[in-house]
Write an enzyme that holds these catalytic residues in place. Structure first.
Site, short mmCIF file in Angstrom:
data_model
loop_
_atom_site.label_atom_id
_atom_site.label_comp_id
_atom_site.label_asym_id
_atom_site.label_seq_id
_atom_site.Cartn_x
_atom_site.Cartn_y
_atom_site.Cartn_z
N CYS A 43 -4.43 -6.62 -6.85
CA CYS A 43 -3.44 -6.43 -5.79
C CYS A 43 -2.28 -7.34 -6.15
O CYS A 43 -1.78 -7.25 -7.28
CB CYS A 43 -4.04 -6.73 -4.43
SG CYS A 43 -4.93 -8.29 -4.33
N ASP B 58 -7.54 -11.32 -2.34
CA ASP B 58 -7.88 -10.76 -1.04
C ASP B 58 -8.39 -9.32 -1.15
O ASP B 58 -9.57 -9.08 -1.11
CB ASP B 58 -6.66 -10.80 -0.12
CG ASP B 58 -6.27 -12.22 0.22
OD1 ASP B 58 -7.17 -12.99 0.56
OD2 ASP B 58 -5.08 -12.55 0.14
N ARG B 59 -7.44 -8.42 -1.30
CA ARG B 59 -7.84 -7.02 -1.37
C ARG B 59 -8.70 -6.74 -2.59
O ARG B 59 -9.62 -5.94 -2.57
CB ARG B 59 -6.59 -6.14 -1.40
CG ARG B 59 -5.93 -6.06 -0.07
CD ARG B 59 -4.55 -5.46 -0.16
NE ARG B 59 -3.55 -6.46 -0.52
CZ ARG B 59 -2.24 -6.25 -0.47
NH1 ARG B 59 -1.77 -5.07 -0.10
NH2 ARG B 59 -1.39 -7.19 -0.80
#
Lengths: 723, 579
Positions: free
Chosen positions: B413, B418-419
């Site tokens: 990402c 995170d993603r």
């Protein structure tokens, strides 16, 4: 015997899907018809689409008979691929073009059948149009799409017309049931479960027994005021009324009530709590007779408490239920894949718009409220409704399920429906055309209770779905009639009920050996056999978690009252039923139908994952889908009650041999406080809507829980389930 | 409230409107804290109307609360000390009304006990997001003077103090001090916690062992210790595996071209097809469309490590527009023109800020009151479910490519913590049955989240009083929710149960265990967490039986790939139960 057929590839409208060339005759296609079933029209070379995207299809023949719409594929000539009871058809879409102007635009038309269009179905103008395609949406929330692209020119129109003309005969004696019972009664043999006897509640003896069971000997009597149906045909000839109400008064009261239906008792306990149903007054101005009756009820109460009157016309209008059902149906049976995708992102607000969940919430709230009054206050509840034939059935039966554990077993539940819906004259035929949204609402409420109380029901939601389907099955008489009078006059085959059919669970028996394994209900050997696929696997844990109460002295053991939450956010959308389309929904991301994924063979070496313990080795990758897309399977997301049942049985076996458990075995039963405490906690657990598999067995519900866990852990490995 | 009226007047609707008064309200209130369902078992209190709310907090104290609380004692866990006690405090329960009692403050938790000790609950201080004073000494009206505590897990608590004994100020100050140790340059409670467990949780995940399990090293992949001192990439673990052909210079060059030096390294390797899942951060392409030959070569190596495929899928978790916008900040994505043999796919998952506001909306509709009539459309409006659906379908796409096409996939990402973590760990969970066991799941969290530097400290804000910090986001919570969705669809495929997931989430906030403290493996290593704190897995693995799914059977899940239906909106209804 199949002849090899030449290959024909069509590029028209059939997005690169290769298909067999259309056959020109239907010789050899001879499905097994039911006794008394007659073919009205048939179409050849019909293409059945198996997915919304119209990419896949099966070629075959379509028949419309006096009972069903039947599709038989060319491949399996005797096996019926789809059999849609005519009574279940709710909506029919057809796509037509004008014959006279070639190349004209296709028109899409909708015909609403059944409850939504009583008396007035629109008829297709025949002769000048050609029907290309039909989509049938059924009351069991399944849809079927057939194309007549390769059929002889007029076949589509014929099929379409015969469905519209024949699906809902107005006169009850034209129903298929009568043809069938006449033809079949001669060579009929008892099915496995035929000995399940559910009292009809049309005879005096059934009511006597009912009074005995609840030991509510004082205060009520059996009245024969309606003998010979002299008051009304929509109630049984014997009804139970307060003992102080003499027949003369009862008759004069009935005459002032809608439908001249006298008030009729349906349930009571020994402490004064009870339920009575009555219709509204013909004229609101003269309520003296009604007041007198209420006074009689007050006096009949052991503590002389005023009865509580619940006005169902205000709380739960039937009209709203019907409207809501129509919307729910449109939401769950979309006409095209485009529509499906469009709705997908807005599903929640659309669902809210149907108000179906709100109605469930309302119904549960009423039942909860009344149930609490009965159990905590020993109040006597009077359910009042227009003719007390619609939502009164729903509320009354729902309250009884809440307060009386008897109705949470299979036989009790069937009795309840027989009593509250069938004997008390729910108008299945005339008002609802065999698709009663009120009944569905009731079943959905029960489904909510099951989700919130994991161990309390003997059966699972598949039984409810099967029951729903059998309510428009015209081959059994149970749900056919409007009133006990009709039943008495016209039903010549009374022991041929839906109950046995429900329990035989056709789907499961066909293709899954495991599910045949019957479960004996705990009571006696004469109790019905419940197939594993319809049983609630956790029911057996009930006695373990809540040992049977010692006192039978008439006090309310806490464990028999079901708690439920009626707030919307605790309710569960019954996806297993409502989204049971027969199509595979195209996977929007991968562009693959589940069936298209090819299992990839892989070598068995290099298994350093724990999977290497799996016995049959890992010869190929297997994809697991959350549900079985086979059409006959009840669409339970990833669930298999039969399997769970086995686990629970092994668990129980392990427990009974466990020394650690013996400390808590009935001999040294837990103290009363402990037990109620446990019960209490569980009801909280349940209201939270705990997800099924990790249910009470998995959550640390009580002191003996860890044992359960450990035993189970130890016993887990031996099961080998072949997929 | 049970009125027995209605005689004579037949048309009177006998049913009061919901939420009208006491007991009917309490019934509906159950739902608001349905989170409590699991923790109920430990609660020794009985059923007063406010219990459902209260009991939720006991879930974090599973092991301590079975001790009796006699007199005015507070049940404590090893290392916990009572700091302050405030008498005559009223807890204003939003469901059951005010309850009088004593409020205790320890270095670990807030503990409230009603006068009769019938109602008790506790809140680990790590859960506290924000504390505010309500009303002044001169405030009129009963219970208008006190404090309000906003928690990281949806709810808020209101306590009313007695204005006369001036206990509020001291209590408030102590609470500030203890709840936000990081801001006060103190250590969180995990450093004081000293309970001993038979299991040693810090050894659950051994990177080398896990790589060996995946069959690494082999001819195409090698293990490297280039990052042993965390100087190559400070947010990566010390050990990772790269294509065997990549030499050190190349690695350094690639790292320089990737945002925060997070170069592509392997997360998972298919045991048979050799298709891999690799993770990285965005390439620093920028508006000028910079190129880095080494990065291009490196991606080719990843592709070559899998002999069966001729293409490498690059899954960019972001929406296309966001990825484009990142170019102005020097980031961007791999161009198919520049990189040979790749196919770039955008997975349309939004950033942490969108997720934060989505969860915020969800909180608003769940707590303290639920508008029943608009419940469904409100849920839809939060778009939380839509985001979850996006994550699941992203993972399904990865699984499809790896399993069906036998192609390798590179996931990134912006920063890749995170993603990317969400996607890699979710797809690994679907692909590999090992991660669906209790231990495997712990390994998965240790590996994909903790060691690869998901910034737990910043995302959760442990002991930090900057409650509106823009770095906070429920990324991990969202991932756990996605896992929960999948367990609903595959009830027999997971060895652990829902309670396990909830326990993880509870201790994500509680600061009782060292597991989720700090941002990176480096910081954890510098602060010697393994020695100074207890691992959450020590506690969980010592009481395994609580967390096992009785219906788990290996045979259905083993060596089989789960393909959840990402379209199945309906099961998502249950989602809110997690909060």
């Amino acid at each position: 015997m199949l002849r090899k057929m030449g290959s024909f590839r069509s590029y028209v409208g059939l997005e690169e899907y290769e298909m067999k060339s259309p056959k020109t005759n239907s010789e050899g296609i001879q499905p097994d018809f039911l006794s008394g079933e007659l073919v009205i029209s048939e179409a050849l070379n019909v293409l059945k689409f198996t997915s919304l995207s119209k990419k896949k299809g099966i070629s075959g023949s379509l028949f419309v008979t006096n009972a069903r719409v039947i599709f038989v594929s060319n491949e399996k000539r005797r096996e019926i691929e789809d059999a849609v009871p005519l009574l279940s058809i709710n909506m029919l879409w057809y796509f037509e073009t004008s014959k006279t102007t070639p190349g004209a635009k296709k028109h899409r038309r909708v015909v609403k059948l059944g409850p939504s269009s009583v008396n007035n179905p629109s008829i297709i103008p025949s002769g000048s149009t050609r029907v290309h395609e039909i989509l049938i949406a059924c009351s069991n929330f399944k849809s079927f799409r057939y194309s007549f692209k390769f059929s002889p020119l007029d076949n589509g129109l014929r099929i379409c017309n015969s469905i519209i003309h024949h699906s809902f005969p107005l006169q009850i004696d034209r129903l298929f049931y009568f043809d069938y019972s006449k033809a079949a009664s001669e060579n009929w043999r008892h099915p496995i479960n035929s000995f399940i006897s559910v009292p009809s509640f049309l005879e005096k003896g059934d009511w006597l027994k009912e009074l005995n069971i609840i030991r509510s000997n004082s205060g009520y009597r059996i009245s024969s005021a309606n003998e010979g149906f002299q008051l009304c045909g929509s109630l049984p000839e014997w009804i139970i009324v307060p003992a102080d109400l003499i027949d003369v008064k009862l008759i004069s009261l009935a005459e002032k009530l809608k439908g001249t239906r006298p008030p009729h008792w349906s349930w009571a306990d020994s402490k004064g709590g009870g339920i009575l149903r009555m219709s509204k007054l013909n004229s609101e101005n003269d309520c003296s007779a009604e007041s007198v009756f209420f006074e009689v009820c007050r006096k009949a109460h052991p503590k002389k408490q005023q009865p509580i009157i619940i006005d169902l016309d205000v709380e739960l209008p039937t009209k709203e239920i019907r409207q809501s059902f129509t919307k729910l149906f449109e939401l769950c049976c979309p006409e095209s894949s485009l529509q499906y995708e469009e709705m997908d992102s807005r599903f929640y607000s659309l669902l809210e718009h149907t108000k179906w969940m709100l109605l469930i919430s309302k119904s549960l709230h009423i039942a909860n409220y009344a149930g609490r009054l009965i159990t905590e206050n020993q109040d006597f509840i009077i359910l009042q409704e227009h003719e007390s034939r619609d939502t009164a059935c729903l509320s009354s039966s729902l309250i009884q399920v809440l307060v009386d554990a008897r109705f949470r077993t299979v036989s009790g539940f069937f009795q309840l429906i027989q009593k509250e819906w069938i004997a008390f004259g729910h108008p299945f035929h005339s008002t609802y055309m065999h698709t009663s949204p009120v009944l569905l609402l009731f079943l959905d409420c029960i489904q909510q209770l099951m989700k919130q109380n994991l161990v309390d029901f003997e059966f699972n939601d598949k039984l409810l779905a099967t029951l729903w389907e059998s309510s428009f099955d015209a081959s059994r008489g149970t749900f056919i009639f409007d009133t006990p009078q009709q039943r008495k006059l016209m039903d010549h085959w009374k022991d041929h009920t839906s109950w046995g059919v429900i329990l035989s669970d056709r789907d499961a028996n066909n293709d899954n050996d495991e599910s045949i394994m019957p479960v004996h209900s705990p009571k006696t050997s004469s109790a019905p056999l419940l197939p594993g696929s319809l049983a609630n696997p956790l029911y057996k844990l009930k006695s373990l978690l809540y040992p049977p109460t010692l006192s039978s002295s008439g006090t309310y053991p806490l464990s028999t009252v079901l708690r439920c939450s009626s707030t919307l956010c605790d309710l569960n959308f019954w996806a297993n039923l409502y989204l049971s389309r027969t199509f595979n929904i195209p996977s929007s991301i991968m562009g693959l139908d589940p069936g298209d994924i090819i299992s990839s063979p892989v070598s068995t070496e290099q298994t350093n994952t724990p999977s290497s313990t799996s016995p049959e080795g890992s010869t190929e990758t297997q994809f697991l889908y959350p549900q079985n897309s086979s059409k006959s399977e009840y669409y339970a997301i990833g669930r298999d009650p039969t399997r769970e049942l086995k686990v629970v049985e092994l668990l129980l076996a392990a427990l009974s041999s466990s020394t650690r458990y013996r400390r808590h075995s009935p001999g040294v039963s837990l103290s009363q406080t402990n037990r109620t405490g446990l019960r209490d906690k569980d009801s909280k657990v349940s209201t939270g809507g705990f997800s099924y598999p990790s249910g009470p067995g998995a959550s640390p519900t009580g002191p003996n829980q860890p044992y359960v866990q450990q035993q189970l852990d130890g016993k887990r490995k031996p099961f080998i389930y072949q997929q | 409230m049970m009125h027995g009226g209605g005689s004579g007047s037949s048309s009177s609707g006998a049913i009061p409107k919901r939420g009208g008064n006491g007991s009917s309200e309490s019934l509906s209130s159950d739902s608001k804290s349905s989170f409590s369902k699991d923790s109920q078992g430990q609660s020794s209190t009985s059923s007063t109307s406010n219990e459902p709310h209260i009991s939720r907090y006991q879930s974090s104290a599973v092991f301590s609360s079975d001790r009796p609380a006699n007199g005015e004692e507070v049940p404590v866990i090893p290392g916990e000390k009572l700091q302050r006690m405030s008498r005559d405090v009223t807890y204003l329960c939003p469901f059951g009304g005010p309850i009088k009692g004593n409020l205790y403050l320890t270095n670990y938790k807030l503990y409230f006990a009603s006068k009769d000790r019938q109602n008790t609950f506790e809140v680990p201080l790590g859960v506290v997001n924000r504390v505010e004073k309500v009303g002044g000494v001169s405030s009129r009206g009963e219970n208008s003077y006190g404090i309000e505590i906003f928690c990281k897990d949806v709810r808020s608590l209101k306590f009313a103090h007695n204005p006369e004994n001036h206990s509020r100020r001291e209590f408030f100050e102590d609470l500030q001090q203890l709840a936000f140790p990081i801001s006060k340059k103190l250590l969180p409670f995990a450093f004081s916690y000293s309970e001993q467990f038979p299991e040693y949780g810090w050894s659950v995940y051994e990177p080398i062992q896990e790589l060996k399990r995946l069959g690494i090293p082999n001819e195409s992949w090698k293990i490297t210790r280039l990052n042993d001192k965390y100087d190559l990439c400070d947010s990566y673990p010390s050990v990772w595996a790269i294509p065997a052909a990549a030499e050190e210079e190349l690695i350094r060059s690639v790292a320089s071209f990737r945002s925060r030096s997070r170069l592509p390294v392997i997360s998972w390797l298919h045991p048979f097809s050799q298709a891999s899942i690799t993770r990285a951060s965005q390439p620093m392409v920028g508006v000028a469309a910079r190129r880095n030959k080494d990065d291009e070569r490196y991606l080719q190596m990843i592709l070559d490590a899998n002999a069966q495929a001729h293409k490498l899928y690059v899954m960019d978790a972001r929406p296309n527009a966001n990825a484009l916008a990142n170019k102005t900040k020097g980031g961007g994505y791999e161009s198919e023109d520049v990189y040979q043999n790749i196919e770039l796919v955008f997975l349309d998952i939004h950033n942490i800020h969108v997720m934060r506001s989505s969860l915020g909306k969800l909180k608003d509709i769940c707590y303290p009151t639920i508008d029943d009539s608009k419940w469904l459309s409100n849920v839809e409006e939060t778009r939380w479910l839509e985001h979850i659906k996006c994550i699941i379908s992203g993972a399904v796409r990865i699984v499809d490519k790896v399993e069906n096409n036998k192609t390798s996939v590179l996931v990134h990402c912006s920063d890749g913590w995170d993603r990317t973590s969400q996607l890699t760990s979710l797809s690994m969970l679907l692909l590999d049955p090992y991660y669906r066991t209790l231990k495997g799941f712990e390994v998965l969290i240790e590996k994909e989240w903790l060691s690869f530097g998901h910034k737990f400290q910043n995302r959760i804000g442990h002991g930090d009083d900057r409650h509106s910090d823009a770095d906070r986001s429920p990324v991990f919570l969202q991932w756990v929710d996605s896992v929960y969705q999948i367990t609903l669809q595959f009830p027999y495929a997971f060895e652990f149960n829902e309670y396990f997931l909830i326990t993880i989430l509870d201790h994500l906030y509680s600061c009782r265990f060292g597991t989720f403290l700090y941002n990176t493996e480096r910081e954890r290593w510098t602060n010697d967490l393994k020695k100074k704190t207890v691992s959450l897995w020590s506690s969980i693995n010592s009481r395994k039986e609580l967390y096992l799914n009785p219906f788990y059977c290996e045979e259905t899940g083993a060596n089989r790939v789960l393909l959840p239906k990402e379209n199945d909106l309906v099961s998502f209804l249950v989602i809110l139960r997690l909060h």
